[in-house]
Design an enzyme around this catalytic site. Structure first.
Site, PDB file in Angstrom:
ATOM      1  CG  HIS A 188      -2.066   0.942   1.100  1.00  0.00           C
ATOM      2  ND1 HIS A 188      -1.975   2.295   1.336  1.00  0.00           N
ATOM      3  CD2 HIS A 188      -3.340   0.719   0.720  1.00  0.00           C
ATOM      4  CE1 HIS A 188      -3.156   2.854   1.113  1.00  0.00           C
ATOM      5  NE2 HIS A 188      -3.996   1.931   0.737  1.00  0.00           N
ATOM      6  CG  ASP A 231      -8.277  -4.214  -2.702  1.00  0.00           C
ATOM      7  OD1 ASP A 231      -7.468  -3.273  -2.638  1.00  0.00           O
ATOM      8  OD2 ASP A 231      -9.497  -4.063  -2.886  1.00  0.00           O
TER       9      ASP A 231
HETATM   10  C1  SDX Z   1      -6.205   0.251  -2.833  1.00  0.00           C
HETATM   11  O1  SDX Z   1      -4.468   4.782  -2.015  1.00  0.00           O
HETATM   12  C2  SDX Z   1      -5.378   4.138  -1.396  1.00  0.00           C
HETATM   13  O2  SDX Z   1      -5.750   4.460  -0.297  1.00  0.00           O
HETATM   14  C3  SDX Z   1      -5.947   2.964  -2.141  1.00  0.00           C
HETATM   15  C4  SDX Z   1      -6.962   2.120  -1.371  1.00  0.00           C
HETATM   16  C5  SDX Z   1      -8.231   2.896  -1.104  1.00  0.00           C
HETATM   17  O3  SDX Z   1      -8.955   2.524  -0.166  1.00  0.00           O
HETATM   18  O4  SDX Z   1      -8.534   3.830  -1.884  1.00  0.00           O
HETATM   19  O5  SDX Z   1      -6.409   1.693  -0.150  1.00  0.00           O
HETATM   20  C6  SDX Z   1      -7.372   0.892  -2.174  1.00  0.00           C
HETATM   21  O6  SDX Z   1      -5.911   0.605  -3.956  1.00  0.00           O
HETATM   22  C7  SDX Z   1      -5.359  -0.746  -2.070  1.00  0.00           C
HETATM   23  C8  SDX Z   1      -4.121  -1.245  -2.905  1.00  0.00           C
HETATM   24  C9  SDX Z   1      -4.627  -2.334  -3.853  1.00  0.00           C
HETATM   25  N1  SDX Z   1      -3.550  -2.685  -4.830  1.00  0.00           N
HETATM   26  C10 SDX Z   1      -2.963  -3.895  -4.776  1.00  0.00           C
HETATM   27  O7  SDX Z   1      -3.131  -4.725  -3.882  1.00  0.00           O
HETATM   28  C11 SDX Z   1      -2.026  -4.154  -5.970  1.00  0.00           C
HETATM   29  C12 SDX Z   1      -0.708  -4.736  -5.454  1.00  0.00           C
HETATM   30  N2  SDX Z   1       0.010  -3.660  -4.725  1.00  0.00           N
HETATM   31  C13 SDX Z   1       0.964  -2.887  -5.462  1.00  0.00           C
HETATM   32  O8  SDX Z   1       0.697  -2.680  -6.816  1.00  0.00           O
HETATM   33  C14 SDX Z   1       1.491  -1.672  -4.692  1.00  0.00           C
HETATM   34  O9  SDX Z   1       1.765  -2.105  -3.436  1.00  0.00           O
HETATM   35  C15 SDX Z   1       0.640  -0.430  -4.606  1.00  0.00           C
HETATM   36  C16 SDX Z   1       0.229   0.063  -5.944  1.00  0.00           C
HETATM   37  C17 SDX Z   1      -0.575  -0.671  -3.776  1.00  0.00           C
HETATM   38  C18 SDX Z   1       1.487   0.659  -3.920  1.00  0.00           C
HETATM   39  O10 SDX Z   1       2.464   1.006  -4.824  1.00  0.00           O
HETATM   40  P1  SDX Z   1       3.626   2.056  -4.408  1.00  0.00           P
HETATM   41  O11 SDX Z   1       3.326   2.756  -3.151  1.00  0.00           O
HETATM   42  O12 SDX Z   1       3.913   2.881  -5.604  1.00  0.00           O
HETATM   43  O13 SDX Z   1       4.798   1.115  -4.040  1.00  0.00           O
HETATM   44  P2  SDX Z   1       5.808   0.565  -5.090  1.00  0.00           P
HETATM   45  O14 SDX Z   1       5.056   0.019  -6.264  1.00  0.00           O
HETATM   46  O15 SDX Z   1       6.847   1.598  -5.327  1.00  0.00           O
HETATM   47  O16 SDX Z   1       6.429  -0.683  -4.304  1.00  0.00           O
HETATM   48  C19 SDX Z   1       7.466  -0.460  -3.379  1.00  0.00           C
HETATM   49  C20 SDX Z   1       8.326  -1.713  -3.512  1.00  0.00           C
HETATM   50  C21 SDX Z   1       8.722  -2.007  -4.957  1.00  0.00           C
HETATM   51  O17 SDX Z   1       9.984  -2.694  -4.899  1.00  0.00           O
HETATM   52  P3  SDX Z   1      11.330  -1.779  -5.155  1.00  0.00           P
HETATM   53  O18 SDX Z   1      11.127  -1.067  -6.490  1.00  0.00           O
HETATM   54  O19 SDX Z   1      11.385  -0.830  -4.007  1.00  0.00           O
HETATM   55  O20 SDX Z   1      12.439  -2.801  -5.199  1.00  0.00           O
HETATM   56  O21 SDX Z   1       7.573  -2.875  -3.066  1.00  0.00           O
HETATM   57  C22 SDX Z   1       7.388  -3.763  -4.171  1.00  0.00           C
HETATM   58  C23 SDX Z   1       7.700  -2.988  -5.454  1.00  0.00           C
HETATM   59  O22 SDX Z   1       8.217  -3.879  -6.432  1.00  0.00           O
HETATM   60  N3  SDX Z   1       5.984  -4.156  -4.142  1.00  0.00           N
HETATM   61  C24 SDX Z   1       5.536  -5.398  -4.293  1.00  0.00           C
HETATM   62  C25 SDX Z   1       4.141  -5.304  -4.136  1.00  0.00           C
HETATM   63  N4  SDX Z   1       3.789  -4.032  -3.913  1.00  0.00           N
HETATM   64  C26 SDX Z   1       4.938  -3.321  -3.916  1.00  0.00           C
HETATM   65  N5  SDX Z   1       6.182  -6.557  -4.562  1.00  0.00           N
HETATM   66  C27 SDX Z   1       5.396  -7.660  -4.659  1.00  0.00           C
HETATM   67  N6  SDX Z   1       4.028  -7.674  -4.515  1.00  0.00           N
HETATM   68  C28 SDX Z   1       3.395  -6.500  -4.253  1.00  0.00           C
HETATM   69  N7  SDX Z   1       2.058  -6.486  -4.091  1.00  0.00           N
END
Ligand code: SDX
Length: 438
Positions: A315, A373
């Site tokens: 998140h 989720d």
């Molecule tokens: C919702 O904003 C809100 O409040 C949203 C929400 C709401 O109520 O409105 O809470 C609802 O959207 C919840 C989130 C649902 N999405 C998912 O579950 C999809 C999977 N999660 C990711 O796509 C990600 O965690 C995000 C999009 C939720 C957050 O992305 P960020 O903050 O941009 O973080 P990032 O992508 O930069 O990740 C940081 C690191 C990365 O590694 P590095 O580049 O630092 O090496 O963590 C890794 C990412 O590769 N990473 C994951 C991961 N999520 C982040 N690795 C594996 N699996 C994952 N799910």
């Protein structure tokens, strides 16, 4: 350039920015809780510089009194009330009142508010024609974007967003009609006739009735499932300035009518990184299929060359357990037990995946915890919804958050059209070249 915090003679905190030998002082503003902000309103005018923050990871886009999240502590407050208390003791309609007007309603206020919503649950009969324009297998989110946007055609000429009365009626209409529009999208997709709202049913029971009743026989809504649906709506109602809420605010800042703004919010919520994650999380769990395949997918989630991510994990704000996920897990167990799926293999995969991920250094180091989720997909499937309806349910709940945030923005006398700037790295000016000379 360096930024130092110091105190003005007046005692007000300020940040100093040093650019090319010149110091610029910027006021620091403090909220009631949460991080302070450096007010950069005058930065460009004073320094000729923009700030640069593409994902808005360090940028407050507005001042708000509606919802507060502490990502490190895993805290979520709606108008100061903790989400677990609202989910445990409150109802979704009461939460709508709280988010819209800022206080929990008295008994009389609740009755009057609930009655206004009940009286606006029907849609104009002409709206049924919109559905027949879609293929039966259209994704229901595509239908929602179209039909909700079309509400503008029915109410656009009666909405003067500067008139508080009309802003209020638009808010009531949106909250009241979303379940009806969503249920109609579901019925249309399965070839069943639309079911009209029933005024004697509660908000969530009415929605389940409109989705699962058929004209040929009486349909009794299971109170355990209605309560679970209501709690799911409460958990999804608002969440600060997330992507779809920011979309609604930006659309609304141009003066667009609220129905068009909500339609824009629905479009943004559809993305798998945002509201589409519940559908993606369940599909991921089904793809994993069994507990013994979990290590293979954990390995893929850590592999930078593999685009696979654990859907329902991570998140932008929560770097601790999403407080909604805990309540969602409890609701998931209640629903599965109520429908006799307590041993659903998918739930076993989810519980084992969560256990393994939470003990894995990669996820611990990157602070990746289950978000709302992760369990909502399993729960909604057990309630009888197909996966492509999951984000639609998220949109029903989030409508009150979008509307409350839109209203707060419109009622802020200082609000103006949102117009971000950019860091330009394209071509500098160059003369046109005739085709034969290229
Ligand atoms: C919702 O904003 C809100 O409040 C949203 C929400 C709401 O109520 O409105 O809470 C609802 O959207 C919840 C989130 C649902 N999405 C998912 O579950 C999809 C999977 N999660 C990711 O796509 C990600 O965690 C995000 C999009 C939720 C957050 O992305 P960020 O903050 O941009 O973080 P990032 O992508 O930069 O990740 C940081 C690191 C990365 O590694 P590095 O580049 O630092 O090496 O963590 C890794 C990412 O590769 N990473 C994951 C991961 N999520 C982040 N690795 C594996 N699996 C994952 N799910």
């Amino acid at each position: 350039m360096s930024v130092a915090e110091n105190l003005r003679p007046s005692g007000a905190a300020e940040a100093s920015v040093l650019i090319d030998g010149a110091t610029y002082d910027l006021p620091i503003r403090k909220g009631t809780i949460g991080p302070d902000v450096i007010d950069i309103n005058s930065l460009y005018q004073d320094t000729g510089c923009f700030t640069y923050d593409p994902g808005f990871t360090s940028t407050a886009s507005c001042e708000s009194k509606i919802t507060f999240i502490d990502g490190d502590e895993g805290i979520l407050l709606y108008r100061g009330y903790p989400i677990d208390q609202l989910a445990e003791y409150g109802s979704f309609v009461e939460t709508c009142y709280l988010l819209l007007y800022g206080e929990l309603p008295t008994r009389e206020q609740y009755k009057a508010f609930d009655s206004r919503i009940v009286k606006h649950t029907m849609v104009h009969e002409q709206m049924t024609r919109f559905y027949t324009g879609f293929r039966r297998d259209a994704h229901p989110m595509a239908v929602m974007v179209g039909v909700v946007g079309a509400l503008s055609a029915f109410y656009h000429d009666s909405i003067d967003i500067k008139d508080p009365e009309q802003r209020d009626i638009a808010s009531i209409r949106m909250i009241a009609k979303m379940p009806t529009i969503a249920a109609m999208a579901y019925k249309y997709s399965i070839g069943q006739p639309f079911v009209y709202p029933r005024n004697e049913l509660t908000y969530s029971a009415n929605f389940l009735h409109m989705c699962f009743a058929v004209p040929c026989e009486e349909y009794k809504v299971d109170p355990v499932l209605a309560r679970a649906m209501d709690r799911i709506f409460i958990l999804h109602a608002d969440h600060e300035q997330n992507a779809s809420t920011s979309t609604v605010r930006l659309a609304g800042s141009s003066g667009a009518n609220p129905f068009a703004c909500i339609s824009a919010g629905i479009a943004c919520l559809w993305g798998p990184a945002h509201g589409g994650a519940n559908e993606a999380a369940l599909m991921m769990l089904q793809q994993i299929g069994s507990v013994d395949r979990i290590p293979e997918f954990i390995k893929r989630a850590k592999d930078k060359s593999d685009p696979f991510r654990l859907m329902g994990f991570g998140h932008r704000v929560y770097k601790n357990y999403d407080p909604r996920a805990k309540i969602m897990q409890k609701t998931c167990h209640e629903v599965l037990d109520a429908v006799g799926l307590g041993n659903d293999p998918i739930l076993q995969v989810a519980l084992e995946l969560e256990r393994i991920a939470l003990s894995d250094d990669y996820f611990i180091q990157k602070k990746l915890y289950p978000n709302i989720d992760f369990y909502s997909g399993i729960t909604l499937k057990a309630l009888g919804f197909p996966t492509d309806m999951f984000t639609v349910l998220f949109a029903i709940a989030r409508t009150v958050g979008w509307i409350a945030q839109w209203k707060e923005m419109i009622e802020d006398p200082m609000h103006r059209i949102g117009r971000p700037r950019q860091l330009y790295t394209g071509a500098t000016e160059r003369a046109y070249v005739a085709t034969e000379a290229r």
